[in-house]
Design a protein around this motif. Structure first.
Motif, short mmCIF file in Angstrom:
data_model
loop_
_atom_site.label_atom_id
_atom_site.label_comp_id
_atom_site.label_asym_id
_atom_site.label_seq_id
_atom_site.Cartn_x
_atom_site.Cartn_y
_atom_site.Cartn_z
N UNK A 122 0.84 -1.21 0.00
CA UNK A 122 0.00 0.00 0.00
C UNK A 122 0.87 1.25 0.00
N UNK A 123 1.93 1.21 0.82
CA UNK A 123 2.83 2.36 0.88
C UNK A 123 3.50 2.63 -0.47
N UNK A 124 4.00 1.55 -1.09
CA UNK A 124 4.65 1.70 -2.39
C UNK A 124 3.68 2.22 -3.44
N UNK A 125 2.42 1.77 -3.37
CA UNK A 125 1.41 2.22 -4.34
C UNK A 125 1.10 3.70 -4.16
N UNK A 126 1.02 4.16 -2.90
CA UNK A 126 0.77 5.57 -2.65
C UNK A 126 1.96 6.44 -3.05
N UNK A 127 3.17 5.91 -2.88
CA UNK A 127 4.36 6.64 -3.35
C UNK A 127 4.35 6.78 -4.86
N UNK A 128 3.92 5.73 -5.55
CA UNK A 128 3.80 5.80 -7.01
C UNK A 128 2.76 6.84 -7.42
N UNK A 129 1.67 6.92 -6.64
CA UNK A 129 0.65 7.94 -6.90
C UNK A 129 1.22 9.34 -6.73
N UNK A 130 2.02 9.54 -5.69
CA UNK A 130 2.66 10.84 -5.48
C UNK A 130 3.64 11.16 -6.60
N UNK A 131 4.31 10.12 -7.09
CA UNK A 131 5.24 10.34 -8.20
C UNK A 131 4.49 10.87 -9.43
N UNK A 132 3.32 10.33 -9.70
CA UNK A 132 2.51 10.81 -10.82
C UNK A 132 1.99 12.22 -10.56
N UNK A 133 1.66 12.50 -9.28
CA UNK A 133 1.22 13.85 -8.93
C UNK A 133 2.35 14.85 -9.16
#
Length: 724
Positions: free
Chosen positions: A700-711
């Motif tokens: 979950x943490x890695x997925x949210x970090x990937x979301x922030x990377x796209x942001x």
């Protein structure tokens, strides 16, 4: 209220500094009057090659009385422990002639001090004019100065006399180091036609008597007289000094300005040179006449072809000797030019190119021949979308060839122009020939830009090579010193990139340029112990890029704040696009009003994202994957792993807005792109209010970090928000 009139009579002032001196002298007089607390009215100024003058109307006869606050010692020092005045306090009273009852306790310099009010009685103006005159003299600026005789005073040229009158009377007690220079109310008219002393009572009197003495003291009036005379020279307005009605003068504004500053009274003189010299290229003829002799060239009215008539502006009434002298000098000049031209025509451009090995480009950076090799290599990268055709490659090879020609050796102003001419005569393509001339553009701030892609690409390569070379050699511009014209070159590069709308990485060009010094010219890096050492090649490249950024900020300072240019410049895609994007960002910023809440949200979020990614060992750049806690995480998030409504909402908005922003920026719709980025602010606020990025579950943490990377990717479509 009286008029103050000052004239400085000097030997010939160079034309290129006369207007600067006139302006600074006038500003010096008015500033000195203001500093002396003297009221005054209208200010009039003027100059000729042999005099500077200023008239100030309605100057007060004396200073106004004033009350001055005098700051004394701190109260802790001014008073003893028992409250009586200390020695320091008593000395303050004595110095300012006040009583203890006049002391005032106030705050100054961050602590309590004693002070007093002191009445200042105004002085008579005539008594302080000598000091005002000295201050005004010290304010005059010129490009160079000199000393003469045994005196230490420096000035542009030796002073010959000073007029300083107040209310029609000479001002007493004005002293100069040079005792032999007359100071009073008398001056002289034209040096050749007027030899009697002229008594001056004020500006009106001065202008009238100067006109009688053969002097036009006003720059604007002399310029108008010259311009009008050049328009009417086809009328026989002086013996043996007229143009046939089939000819007209080509009026050059720069030459008109220069000739205005060369004479005190203009007299046009028409002359002729031998018709055989018309076989020379027009640029050779006009340069010889304009630059070397300050003559206006003429053309035929029928076909606008250059003719063998010319017009000189004399400081004396027409005389056959003046005309004959002009003709003798111009014919000799053109005879030399024809000799050099015929010699050059016997040599090919490739033969000229071979001689470039004998010309040093810059100390420690090889020859001009090596510079040409670097220009050829660098121009192949400009711009990648166009590629480099045969004409550009050939123009890069020949761009400096005319430096070895006899004509350019004698007339350096013709570099590029002669290269174009010789290339055309030598069978090169029109595009190649044009690029050889245009690659020198722009020569100064608002000069013309290259019109062809070939000329633009070679110009950029040439200028970037010179800029990087200066930094490699440890000789970048410092203060006002820029002997290699690096600032001018950098502005030229930016203007060309902007006008041509090239999509090109400036950082890549700089890096490649520095690399060519190592690979093509075998220039070794300076050792760290060298006094001019500026760091590694990577550091030099970053320094040069920052140098360009500073220039771009200065070029657009009137429309966009520097930090907005900095934010978009760091995207490093397209100079014109970056500036327009910065302008769109700034306009949107202004529309936000005083609070700029949306901008604050985006900027703070951008910083927060960077910190989170950094702490989780994620690269701040978009790459295929990121390492987080020693695990590989895909750069794109997985919607199936979302557990909260806020992250789903943010992802949905990202999928909608990211392509919209990218497409808008790509198509030049910068305002739409900025608006798309700003519109994600509510979703961002909701996400960070409710969602914990560093979740205990690693996936979950890695997925949210990937979301922030796209942001972060969305934010950087319009710039680096950290500097905003």
């Amino acid at each position: 209220m009286k008029e103050l009139f000052i004239e400085l009579r000097v030997q010939e002032i160079p034309s290129d500094t006369l207007n600067i001196m006139e302006q600074t002298f006038c500003e010096g007089v008015t500033t000195a009057l203001k500093n002396a607390n003297l009221a005054f009215g209208k200010v009039t100024q003027g100059s000729t090659p042999r005099r500077l003058w200023v008239s100030v109307a309605n100057v007060a006869s004396e200073q106004a009385d004033a009350v001055e606050t005098v700051i004394g010692p701190p109260t802790s020092i001014a008073y003893n422990d028992d409250g009586t005045l200390s020695v320091a306090g008593q000395k303050f009273l004595q110095k300012n002639s006040v009583d203890e009852t006049d002391l005032i306790k106030t705050t100054a310099r961050g602590r309590e001090v004693v002070s007093c009010k002191k009445n200042i009685v105004g002085l008579k103006t005539v008594d302080i004019l000598p000091e005002i005159f000295r201050n005004a003299m010290g304010s005059i600026k010129s490009k160079r100065s000199m000393r003469w005789g045994r005196h230490s005073t420096e000035f542009i040229r030796p002073l010959e006399g000073v007029v300083c009158v107040f209310g029609g009377e000479p001002v007493p007690n004005i002293h100069l180091e040079q005792d032999d220079i007359p100071v009073g109310n008398t001056t002289l008219g034209h040096r050749f036609s007027s030899h009697n002393q002229i008594t001056v009572g004020g500006m009106d009197d001065y202008l009238q008597k100067m006109a009688e003495g053969g002097v036009v003291p006003s720059y604007d009036q002399r310029r108008t007289m010259i311009a009008q005379s050049l328009e009417t020279l086809n009328i026989e307005n002086a013996p043996k000094s007229f143009l046939p009605s089939t000819h007209k003068v080509e009026v050059d504004d720069d030459l008109l300005h220069e000739t205005t500053n060369l004479v005190e009274y203009p007299y046009p003189v028409v002359g002729m040179f031998h018709q055989k010299f018309l076989q020379l290229p027009k640029g050779v003829l006009t340069t010889t006449m304009k630059v070397h002799q300050r003559f206006f060239n003429t053309v035929t009215t029928a076909d606008n072809a250059i003719s063998n008539y010319f017009v000189g502006i004399s400081n004396n009434p027409f005389h056959p000797n003046i005309q004959e002298g002009y003709e003798r000098v111009i014919n000799a000049r053109l005879h030399d030019a024809l000799f050099f031209y015929e010699a050059d025509m016997q040599t090919t451009m490739d033969e000229m190119t071979e001689k470039l090995n004998g010309i040093v480009f810059m100390h420690g950076l090889g020859s001009v021949a090596q510079k040409v090799e670097r220009i050829v290599a660098l121009s192949s990268l400009l711009p990648p979308t166009l590629g480099v055709d045969v004409d550009t490659h050939r123009a890069a090879q020949l761009c400096k060839s005319d430096l070895t020609s006899a004509m350019v050796y004698e007339f350096p102003e013709l570099q590029g122009y002669m290269g174009e001419h010789y290339a055309s005569k030598g069978g090169e393509s029109p595009n190649t020939a044009l690029a050889i001339r245009e690659h020198y553009l722009p020569r100064f701030g608002d000069d013309l830009l290259p019109t062809s892609h070939e000329g633009a690409m070679v110009a950029i390569a040439d200028k970037i090579d010179s800029i990087c070379g200066a930094f490699i050699a440890g000789t970048p511009p410092t203060g006002n010193a820029d002997p290699l014209g690096i600032r001018r070159h950098s502005v030229g590069v930016l203007r060309i990139l902007q006008s041509m709308n090239y999509t090109v990485s400036l950082h890549r060009l700089i890096t490649e340029s520095i690399a060519t010094y190592r690979t093509v010219s075998n220039v070794e890096p300076l050792p760290e112990t060298h006094k001019k050492y500026m760091g590694t090649d990577e550091h030099i490249a970053d320094t040069v890029l920052k140098f360009f950024e500073t220039r771009l900020q200065a070029m657009n300072a009137d429309t966009v704040p520097p930090n907005f240019i900095q934010a978009t410049f760091q995207l490093n895609r397209n100079i014109g696009d970056d500036v327009n994007l910065a302008l769109a960002l700034y306009q949107m910023f202004q529309e936000q009003g005083d609070e700029q809440q949306t901008f604050t949200t985006i900027a703070e979020t951008f910083k927060r994202i960077n910190n989170i990614l950094k702490k989780n060992t994620v690269s701040s750049h978009t790459v295929a994957s990121h390492t987080v806690s020693n695990h590989t995480v895909a750069s794109h998030y997985d919607a199936k792993l979302f557990t909260q409504e806020e992250e789903v909402h943010l992802a949905t908005e990202l999928e909608r807005l990211l392509p919209m922003a990218q497409e808008s920026i790509r198509n030049g719709n910068h305002a739409e792109g900025v608006s798309a980025v700003l519109s994600i602010a509510p979703a961002v606020e909701g996400f960070f209010d409710k969602v914990m990025v560093n979740h205990d579950d690693e996936s979950v943490r890695a997925n949210r970090l990937a979301l922030l990377q796209q942001l972060r990717k969305l934010f950087t479509t319009v710039g680096n928000w950290e500097v905003l």
